[in-house]
Structures are given as structure tokens and as C-alpha cells.
Design a protein around this motif. Structure first.
Motif, PDB file in Angstrom:
ATOM      1  N   THR A 187       0.696  -1.219   0.248  1.00  0.00           N
ATOM      2  CA  THR A 187       0.072   0.163   0.229  1.00  0.00           C
ATOM      3  C   THR A 187       0.983   0.857   0.280  1.00  0.00           C
ATOM      4  N   ASP A 188       0.360   2.492  -0.336  1.00  0.00           N
ATOM      5  CA  ASP A 188       1.234   3.557  -0.415  1.00  0.00           C
ATOM      6  C   ASP A 188       1.954   3.955   0.866  1.00  0.00           C
ATOM      7  N   ALA A 189       0.427   3.464   2.246  1.00  0.00           N
ATOM      8  CA  ALA A 189       1.232   3.701   3.835  1.00  0.00           C
ATOM      9  C   ALA A 189       3.153   2.961   3.903  1.00  0.00           C
ATOM     10  N   GLU A 190       2.387   1.625   3.154  1.00  0.00           N
ATOM     11  CA  GLU A 190       3.965   0.131   3.423  1.00  0.00           C
ATOM     12  C   GLU A 190       4.988   0.598   2.900  1.00  0.00           C
ATOM     13  N   ARG A 191       4.764   1.434   1.368  1.00  0.00           N
ATOM     14  CA  ARG A 191       5.742   1.982   0.553  1.00  0.00           C
ATOM     15  C   ARG A 191       6.541   2.905   1.483  1.00  0.00           C
ATOM     16  N   ALA A 192       5.534   4.602   1.796  1.00  0.00           N
ATOM     17  CA  ALA A 192       5.838   5.354   3.135  1.00  0.00           C
ATOM     18  C   ALA A 192       7.014   5.118   3.734  1.00  0.00           C
ATOM     19  N   THR A 193       6.385   3.283   4.809  1.00  0.00           N
ATOM     20  CA  THR A 193       7.206   3.184   5.935  1.00  0.00           C
ATOM     21  C   THR A 193       8.743   2.394   5.075  1.00  0.00           C
ATOM     22  N   LEU A 194       8.483   1.523   4.010  1.00  0.00           N
ATOM     23  CA  LEU A 194       9.876   1.058   3.623  1.00  0.00           C
ATOM     24  C   LEU A 194      10.570   2.279   2.850  1.00  0.00           C
ATOM     25  N   ASP A 195      10.001   2.908   2.755  1.00  0.00           N
ATOM     26  CA  ASP A 195      11.072   4.839   2.180  1.00  0.00           C
ATOM     27  C   ASP A 195      11.707   4.688   2.887  1.00  0.00           C
ATOM     28  N   GLU A 196      11.171   5.512   4.589  1.00  0.00           N
ATOM     29  CA  GLU A 196      11.640   5.539   5.551  1.00  0.00           C
ATOM     30  C   GLU A 196      13.346   4.657   6.595  1.00  0.00           C
ATOM     31  N   LEU A 197      12.876   3.379   6.485  1.00  0.00           N
ATOM     32  CA  LEU A 197      13.507   2.128   6.895  1.00  0.00           C
ATOM     33  C   LEU A 197      14.874   2.672   5.622  1.00  0.00           C
ATOM     34  N   LEU A 198      14.312   2.526   4.396  1.00  0.00           N
ATOM     35  CA  LEU A 198      15.602   2.371   3.648  1.00  0.00           C
ATOM     36  C   LEU A 198      16.528   3.231   3.959  1.00  0.00           C
ATOM     37  N   ALA A 199      15.564   4.596   4.389  1.00  0.00           N
ATOM     38  CA  ALA A 199      17.026   6.104   3.671  1.00  0.00           C
ATOM     39  C   ALA A 199      17.770   6.272   5.470  1.00  0.00           C
ATOM     40  N   LYS A 200      16.588   5.302   7.110  1.00  0.00           N
ATOM     41  CA  LYS A 200      17.688   5.332   7.553  1.00  0.00           C
ATOM     42  C   LYS A 200      19.136   3.780   7.692  1.00  0.00           C
ATOM     43  N   ALA A 201      19.277   3.364   6.970  1.00  0.00           N
ATOM     44  CA  ALA A 201      19.799   2.635   6.260  1.00  0.00           C
ATOM     45  C   ALA A 201      20.812   2.563   5.205  1.00  0.00           C
ATOM     46  N   MET A 202      20.276   3.646   4.709  1.00  0.00           N
ATOM     47  CA  MET A 202      20.853   4.531   3.743  1.00  0.00           C
ATOM     48  C   MET A 202      22.306   5.347   4.538  1.00  0.00           C
ATOM     49  N   ASP A 203      21.025   6.266   5.869  1.00  0.00           N
ATOM     50  CA  ASP A 203      22.103   7.413   6.198  1.00  0.00           C
ATOM     51  C   ASP A 203      22.552   6.697   7.746  1.00  0.00           C
ATOM     52  N   HIS A 204      22.720   5.222   6.943  1.00  0.00           N
ATOM     53  CA  HIS A 204      24.156   4.876   8.343  1.00  0.00           C
ATOM     54  C   HIS A 204      24.541   4.072   7.588  1.00  0.00           C
ATOM     55  N   ALA A 205      24.740   3.597   6.300  1.00  0.00           N
ATOM     56  CA  ALA A 205      25.623   3.290   5.052  1.00  0.00           C
ATOM     57  C   ALA A 205      26.056   4.461   5.670  1.00  0.00           C
ATOM     58  N   ALA A 206      25.760   5.246   4.934  1.00  0.00           N
ATOM     59  CA  ALA A 206      26.870   6.819   4.647  1.00  0.00           C
ATOM     60  C   ALA A 206      27.605   6.922   6.040  1.00  0.00           C
ATOM     61  N   ALA A 207      27.046   7.209   6.651  1.00  0.00           N
ATOM     62  CA  ALA A 207      27.863   7.824   8.108  1.00  0.00           C
ATOM     63  C   ALA A 207      29.027   6.153   8.583  1.00  0.00           C
ATOM     64  N   SER A 208      28.985   5.162   8.064  1.00  0.00           N
ATOM     65  CA  SER A 208      30.260   4.095   8.346  1.00  0.00           C
ATOM     66  C   SER A 208      31.180   4.752   7.304  1.00  0.00           C
ATOM     67  N   LYS A 209      30.464   4.907   5.700  1.00  0.00           N
ATOM     68  CA  LYS A 209      31.646   5.419   5.402  1.00  0.00           C
ATOM     69  C   LYS A 209      32.422   6.161   5.450  1.00  0.00           C
ATOM     70  N   ASP A 210      31.598   7.346   6.279  1.00  0.00           N
ATOM     71  CA  ASP A 210      32.453   9.090   6.442  1.00  0.00           C
ATOM     72  C   ASP A 210      33.054   8.300   7.691  1.00  0.00           C
ATOM     73  N   ASP A 211      33.237   7.319   8.821  1.00  0.00           N
ATOM     74  CA  ASP A 211      33.946   6.425  10.003  1.00  0.00           C
ATOM     75  C   ASP A 211      35.215   5.903   9.391  1.00  0.00           C
ATOM     76  N   ASN A 212      34.775   5.636   7.486  1.00  0.00           N
ATOM     77  CA  ASN A 212      35.756   5.174   7.896  1.00  0.00           C
ATOM     78  C   ASN A 212      37.739   5.911   6.994  1.00  0.00           C
ATOM     79  N   TYR A 213      37.318   7.041   6.856  1.00  0.00           N
ATOM     80  CA  TYR A 213      38.065   8.398   6.516  1.00  0.00           C
ATOM     81  C   TYR A 213      38.956   8.873   7.179  1.00  0.00           C
TER      82      TYR A 213
END
Length: 145
Positions: free
Chosen positions: A119-145
């Protein structure tokens, strides 16, 4: 549920999306990698990226990106233009034809995506969760420099 189950599901969805895009890509003479660059340009807010931003989006070397950009240019899908903020840099931008191909890819993906079952609501939740995962990935990448 183990993380590997989630990773497998994400990979299967990505695979379904790649398979849906392939007929459009082949029709215009693009490989999947070239199509990924076109998709990255189409997904940017301004439909253009600096060459270094485009290389980062594809996780590839700038020299490889130059070859990909040349092919897109040869098919009138994109063009390299001077960056108005810094004349030393070039921006890769979609042409009208490039935008039309991205629109066709979008329709093909929309029609074939397993995410249509949500549903639209489920996709919105998935978008939020994926954004959180991507933010974590970006932060982890920054920590490696």
C-alpha cells in the motif's frame, strides 16, 4: 528473521527491477551499467550531476564514467556541460530524449515492481526504513576515512 533473509529479498526486488528495465535499455542501445547512469541522472532533482557525483552514484572510477557518459552522449541521451558554479567541473545532464527514456524505464519498473503489492502507507514506511539504512551506510563510510 536473519539479516540475510532481508538482504536476499532486497536483491530479488532489485533483480526484478533490472529485468524490467532491460528491454527499454536494449531498445535504445544501452547496457545495464549505462542504464544505471541514465537512471541516476533521472533520479537527481535537477536531472544532472557532476561527473564525480555520477561516478559516486555508480561506485565507479571517474575514467570509467567518462566512457559511459560518451556513450550516452552519442545516443543523444545526455550531454556534458560546464558547471556554472565551477568552470573546472563538468556536469552530465539529461537531454529531452534522455528524459523520455527515463520515463519509459520508470513505467516499465512501475508495471513490473514487486513493490506494487504494498500500500502507499507500507511503501512510505519502507522508504523511511531504507533511508535510515542508507544514512547508516553513509555514516559508516564517513567513519572509515
Amino acid at each position: 528473521m536473519p539479516l540475510s533473509t532481508t538482504i536476499t529479498a532486497v536483491e530479488r526486488i532489485a533483480s526484478a527491477h533490472r529485468a524490467a528495465a532491460v528491454p527499454v535499455l536494449h531498445e535504445v542501445g544501452l547496457s545495464e551499467t549505462q542504464g544505471a547512469l541514465l537512471w541516476a541522472l533521472g533520479g537527481s532533482i535537477t536531472s544532472d550531476l557532476t561527473m564525480s557525483e555520477a561516478a559516486a552514484a555508480l561506485s565507479c572510477d571517474a575514467s570509467n564514467l567518462t566512457l559511459l557518459a560518451r556513450h550516452l552522449e552519442s545516443l543523444d541521451l545526455a550531454e556534458r556541460i560546464p558547471d556554472p558554479a565551477d568552470a573546472r567541473r563538468r556536469r552530465l545532464t539529461l537531454t529531452q530524449h534522455g528524459r523520455e527514456v527515463v520515463e519509459r524505464m520508470t513505467r516499465a519498473l512501475d508495471d513490473a515492481s514487486p513493490l506494487r503489492a504494498l500500500t502507499d502507507a507500507e511503501r512510505a514506511t519502507l522508504d523511511e526504513l531504507l533511508a535510515k539504512a542508507m544514512d547508516h551506510a553513509a555514516a559508516s563510510k564517513d567513519d572509515n576515512y
